[in-house]
Design a protein around this motif. Structure first.
Motif, PDB file in Angstrom:
ATOM      1  N   ILE A  95       0.844  -1.206   0.000  1.00  0.00           N
ATOM      2  CA  ILE A  95       0.000   0.000   0.000  1.00  0.00           C
ATOM      3  C   ILE A  95       0.874   1.249   0.000  1.00  0.00           C
ATOM      4  O   ILE A  95       0.625   2.209  -0.742  1.00  0.00           O
ATOM      5  CB  ILE A  95      -0.971  -0.005   1.203  1.00  0.00           C
ATOM      6  N   ALA A  96       1.916   1.245   0.810  1.00  0.00           N
ATOM      7  CA  ALA A  96       2.815   2.406   0.884  1.00  0.00           C
ATOM      8  C   ALA A  96       3.470   2.695  -0.463  1.00  0.00           C
ATOM      9  O   ALA A  96       3.684   3.855  -0.816  1.00  0.00           O
ATOM     10  CB  ALA A  96       3.880   2.173   1.952  1.00  0.00           C
ATOM     11  N   MET A  97       3.756   1.668  -1.220  1.00  0.00           N
ATOM     12  CA  MET A  97       4.417   1.870  -2.507  1.00  0.00           C
ATOM     13  C   MET A  97       3.471   2.412  -3.572  1.00  0.00           C
ATOM     14  O   MET A  97       3.912   2.848  -4.638  1.00  0.00           O
ATOM     15  CB  MET A  97       5.041   0.555  -3.007  1.00  0.00           C
ATOM     16  N   ASN A  98       2.170   2.434  -3.285  1.00  0.00           N
ATOM     17  CA  ASN A  98       1.202   2.866  -4.291  1.00  0.00           C
ATOM     18  C   ASN A  98       0.307   4.025  -3.879  1.00  0.00           C
ATOM     19  O   ASN A  98      -0.575   4.400  -4.644  1.00  0.00           O
ATOM     20  CB  ASN A  98       0.324   1.666  -4.682  1.00  0.00           C
ATOM     21  N   ASN A  99       0.497   4.603  -2.702  1.00  0.00           N
ATOM     22  CA  ASN A  99      -0.445   5.641  -2.274  1.00  0.00           C
ATOM     23  C   ASN A  99       0.084   7.072  -2.413  1.00  0.00           C
ATOM     24  O   ASN A  99      -0.535   7.999  -1.924  1.00  0.00           O
ATOM     25  CB  ASN A  99      -0.951   5.373  -0.850  1.00  0.00           C
ATOM     26  N   HIS A 100       1.215   7.269  -3.057  1.00  0.00           N
ATOM     27  CA  HIS A 100       1.742   8.598  -3.385  1.00  0.00           C
ATOM     28  C   HIS A 100       2.034   9.454  -2.162  1.00  0.00           C
ATOM     29  O   HIS A 100       1.960  10.685  -2.240  1.00  0.00           O
ATOM     30  CB  HIS A 100       0.811   9.324  -4.366  1.00  0.00           C
ATOM     31  N   LYS A 101       2.353   8.837  -1.048  1.00  0.00           N
ATOM     32  CA  LYS A 101       2.808   9.555   0.145  1.00  0.00           C
ATOM     33  C   LYS A 101       4.284   9.240   0.342  1.00  0.00           C
ATOM     34  O   LYS A 101       4.759   8.180  -0.054  1.00  0.00           O
ATOM     35  CB  LYS A 101       2.065   9.084   1.401  1.00  0.00           C
TER      36      LYS A 101
END
Length: 159
Positions: free
Chosen positions: A54-60
């Motif tokens: 999720i972290a790699m895809n949520n643009h944060k």
């Protein structure tokens, strides 16, 4: 009568010592002497951390911590990371990856995590901007977050 006093004295002194030890004893790991609260904090944070995918895809921006349960330095770093997560968790992904879990071996190689704790700071575009190894002071981690290298749309904190 004197024998009774002697026996009472012999019983009271060890009892007093045992009570004193019991009251002042801290819960510590039997192998390291480190308070178990650090391990408990670290495990709790790991459960609450954002999944890597999720972290790699949520643009944060992201802070990835490579850790191990047996690592006493990781355990002692946990309270600082918990504080930072409470302050910045809405704007930054806090990801925790246990190096002893074989599913992370490819990710470990990708970031070159060859020791623990190993902190990787990523931009929203997932570019590595900073790597810290060991236990940096909380203030240093916060400065990296606040420096703009990792964070975006964070309000400045006055000190």
């Amino acid at each position: 009568m004197n024998n009774i006093r002697l026996y009472l004295g012999i019983l009271i002194i060890p009892l007093f010592l045992l009570v004193t030890i019991f009251i002042t004893h801290r819960d510590v790991s039997p192998n390291t002497g480190i308070p178990l609260t650090g391990l408990a904090t670290m495990r709790s944070m790991a459960k609450q951390s954002i999944p890597y995918e999720i972290a790699m895809n949520n643009h944060k921006p992201s802070l990835i911590e490579f850790y191990a349960d047996w690592c006493t330095i990781c355990q002692s770093l946990a309270p600082s990371l918990k504080n930072l997560h409470q302050q910045y968790g809405e704007n930054i992904n806090f990801v925790m990856l246990n190096i002893d879990n074989p599913i992370w071996s490819k990710v470990i190689k990708t970031y070159g995590a060859n020791s623990v704790p190993y902190l990787v700071f990523l931009t929203p575009e997932k570019e590595v901007k900073e790597v810290l190894v060991g236990k940096p002071p909380e203030r240093i981690i916060e400065q990296i977050i606040m420096s703009g290298k990792v964070s975006y749309q964070l309000s400045a904190i006055s000190y």
